[in-house]
Write a protein that holds these residues in place. Structure first.
Motif, PDB file in Angstrom:
ATOM      1  N   LEU A 192      45.865   8.755  21.502  1.00 28.57           N
ATOM      2  CA  LEU A 192      45.055   8.827  22.578  1.00 28.57           C
ATOM      3  C   LEU A 192      43.673   8.245  22.423  1.00 28.57           C
ATOM      4  O   LEU A 192      42.971   8.038  21.349  1.00 28.57           O
ATOM      5  N   ASN A 193      43.184   7.493  23.551  1.00 26.57           N
ATOM      6  CA  ASN A 193      41.846   6.800  23.363  1.00 26.57           C
ATOM      7  C   ASN A 193      40.599   8.081  23.228  1.00 26.57           C
ATOM      8  O   ASN A 193      40.752   8.938  23.266  1.00 26.57           O
ATOM      9  N   GLU A 194      39.702   7.137  22.865  1.00 27.40           N
ATOM     10  CA  GLU A 194      38.469   7.959  22.532  1.00 27.40           C
ATOM     11  C   GLU A 194      37.979   8.839  23.509  1.00 27.40           C
ATOM     12  O   GLU A 194      37.522   9.872  23.323  1.00 27.40           O
ATOM     13  N   ARG A 195      37.722   8.443  24.888  1.00 31.21           N
ATOM     14  CA  ARG A 195      37.417   9.153  25.934  1.00 31.21           C
ATOM     15  C   ARG A 195      38.398  10.388  26.271  1.00 31.21           C
ATOM     16  O   ARG A 195      37.961  11.552  26.562  1.00 31.21           O
ATOM     17  N   GLY A 196      39.728  10.044  25.952  1.00 38.15           N
ATOM     18  CA  GLY A 196      40.732  10.996  26.047  1.00 38.15           C
ATOM     19  C   GLY A 196      40.526  12.076  25.094  1.00 38.15           C
ATOM     20  O   GLY A 196      40.744  13.312  25.267  1.00 38.15           O
ATOM     21  N   PHE A 197      40.099  11.424  23.687  1.00 34.80           N
ATOM     22  CA  PHE A 197      40.075  12.498  22.772  1.00 34.80           C
ATOM     23  C   PHE A 197      38.886  13.748  23.159  1.00 34.80           C
ATOM     24  O   PHE A 197      39.078  14.993  22.867  1.00 34.80           O
ATOM     25  N   TRP A 198      37.904  13.036  23.711  1.00 34.03           N
ATOM     26  CA  TRP A 198      36.689  13.815  23.845  1.00 34.03           C
ATOM     27  C   TRP A 198      36.812  14.786  25.293  1.00 34.03           C
ATOM     28  O   TRP A 198      36.647  15.991  25.452  1.00 34.03           O
ATOM     29  N   ASP A 199      37.948  14.239  26.169  1.00 30.65           N
ATOM     30  CA  ASP A 199      38.243  15.186  27.196  1.00 30.65           C
ATOM     31  C   ASP A 199      39.249  16.397  26.600  1.00 30.65           C
ATOM     32  O   ASP A 199      38.958  17.530  27.062  1.00 30.65           O
ATOM     33  N   VAL A 200      40.168  16.044  25.945  1.00 34.22           N
ATOM     34  CA  VAL A 200      40.824  17.109  25.198  1.00 34.22           C
ATOM     35  C   VAL A 200      39.687  18.375  24.367  1.00 34.22           C
ATOM     36  O   VAL A 200      39.966  19.517  24.466  1.00 34.22           O
ATOM     37  N   ALA A 201      38.979  17.687  23.577  1.00 31.21           N
ATOM     38  CA  ALA A 201      37.723  18.411  23.042  1.00 31.21           C
ATOM     39  C   ALA A 201      36.976  19.143  23.751  1.00 31.21           C
ATOM     40  O   ALA A 201      36.792  20.532  23.409  1.00 31.21           O
ATOM     41  N   ALA A 202      36.690  18.938  25.078  1.00 31.56           N
ATOM     42  CA  ALA A 202      35.981  19.821  26.018  1.00 31.56           C
ATOM     43  C   ALA A 202      36.576  20.768  26.690  1.00 31.56           C
ATOM     44  O   ALA A 202      36.241  21.576  27.026  1.00 31.56           O
ATOM     45  N   LEU A 203      38.219  20.687  26.622  1.00 31.01           N
ATOM     46  CA  LEU A 203      39.059  21.590  27.523  1.00 31.01           C
ATOM     47  C   LEU A 203      39.768  22.389  26.388  1.00 31.01           C
ATOM     48  O   LEU A 203      39.937  23.569  26.989  1.00 31.01           O
ATOM     49  N   SER A 204      40.041  22.192  25.485  1.00 26.96           N
ATOM     50  CA  SER A 204      41.308  22.801  24.586  1.00 26.96           C
ATOM     51  C   SER A 204      40.696  23.947  23.801  1.00 26.96           C
ATOM     52  O   SER A 204      39.665  23.766  23.417  1.00 26.96           O
TER      53      SER A 204
END
Length: 350
Positions: A206-218
């Motif tokens: 997963l690219n970096e922006r996707g990483f931070w999207d998961v981090a904000a949600l999970s």
């Protein structure tokens, strides 16, 4: 000194099994090809791992590897259509089920921590189902629920290409992992649904922006099943220090990838990468993240590993090199097995 028992966070062996691919290898018979089969796992004290289900495109693009003046980049085919992806995943599920039945108890499907620990105690090989790239999953998540009932306990929303859930990080060096948009709205819903089901979300590919999207949600610890440190090898597939810190701060895990081109600072595809180079990279991760948050995610049968390891039977050479570098036995056991069980226990329902 007792040999170290190992649980591995990632392999691609399903793609090469004769149960799935008629020209493939019998996982129950020792081979000199590839990296992983049951006899070589037993030799290397590998007691189980995450087996990746993965849908491949019908055709790869021509001239997919582009060599630049100081590195490389790889071009990918478009996302695999849902129906075509699902045919592959269904066939791979069937192949694993058939293999486990043929093993006569030597292999077991594990869906919880107790299943892994029981298999380990009884010297059976524990198979945990993972899916790398969610192309087979429909927008209503009906197939995700089916997969969960079939035993799926880990999911990477994307591989290194875009799909309806988000944007994968393409293979390139030297380059930042911040390569474009992150999760789509459907991808965010996928994260929430995986949290509700107790499916671990894999941030590898997963690219970096996707990483931070998961981090904000999970609501679960952050996990990358097979990756390395971008500060040592600046490939897109590796994680920046800030990403590593986020995994650490959520009590997650990074599975150390044995891919030589993500271990070496120069990203060369060289199987003669010395084990001291490998160990120094592991040492960097443990120094930054702590001994409880770094494990093994070999990527066996999906990459080029150091020749001194060669395949699953050679894993003891890695642990011998770590001992020589000063790692103590508790740290080795955490890296080899315990850290995966710890994060599974924090992610999967008890």
């Amino acid at each position: 000194m007792d040999s170290i028992e190992v649980f591995d966070g990632h392999n691609d062996a399903v793609q090469l099994m004769v149960d799935y691919k008629p020209t493939g290898r019998d996982f129950l018979t020792r081979s000199e090809e590839g990296h992983l089969d049951l006899p070589r796992a037993i030799e290397g004290r590998l007691m189980g791992g995450l087996f990746a289900l993965h849908a491949s495109p019908e055709r790869k693009p021509e001239n997919d590897l582009i060599v630049t003046s100081d590195g490389y980049e790889v071009r990918y085919a478009d996302a695999v259509p849902l129906d075509y992806a699902r045919l592959q995943i269904d066939a791979q599920l069937s192949a694993i089920g058939g293999l486990i039945r043929r093993s006569n108890g030597r292999m077991r499907l594990a869906t919880d921590v107790d299943g892994i620990t029981t298999a380990r105690a009884e010297s059976a090989f524990a198979v945990v189902l993972h899916m790398e790239g969610a192309e087979a999953i429909d927008p209503d998540f009906d197939y995700l629920h089916h997969l969960h009932e079939a035993g799926l306990r880990s999911l990477g929303p994307v591989w290194s290409r875009p799909n309806i859930f988000g944007y994968g990080v393409p293979f390139a060096y030297p380059r930042s992992p911040d390569t474009g948009p992150g999760l789509t709205n459907l991808g965010r819903n996928l994260v929430r649904t995986c949290n509700a089901l107790g499916i671990m979300i894999d941030l590898a590919h997963l690219n970096e922006r996707g990483f931070w999207d998961v981090a904000a949600l999970s609501t679960a610890p952050l996990v990358a099943t097979h990756a390395c440190a971008h500060s040592i090898c600046p490939s897109t597939r590796n994680l920046t220090d800030r990403q590593l810190d986020a995994i650490r701060d959520t009590d997650g895990v990074i599975g150390f990838n044995l891919a030589v081109y993500d271990i070496r600072a120069d990203a060369h595809l060289d199987a003669d990468t010395p084990l001291d180079v490998v160990v120094r990279h592991i040492e960097y991760l443990i120094d930054r993240m702590g001994a409880d948050r770094v494990a093994l995610g070999s990527d066996f049968d999906g990459t080029v590993v150091p020749r001194q390891i060669r395949d699953a039977s050679g894993l003891p050479h890695l642990f011998d090199a770590m001992r020589k570098a000063g790692f103590d036995e508790p740290t080795l056991r955490k890296f080899a097995f315990d850290n995966w069980l710890r994060v599974f226990g924090l992610t999967w329902p008890s």
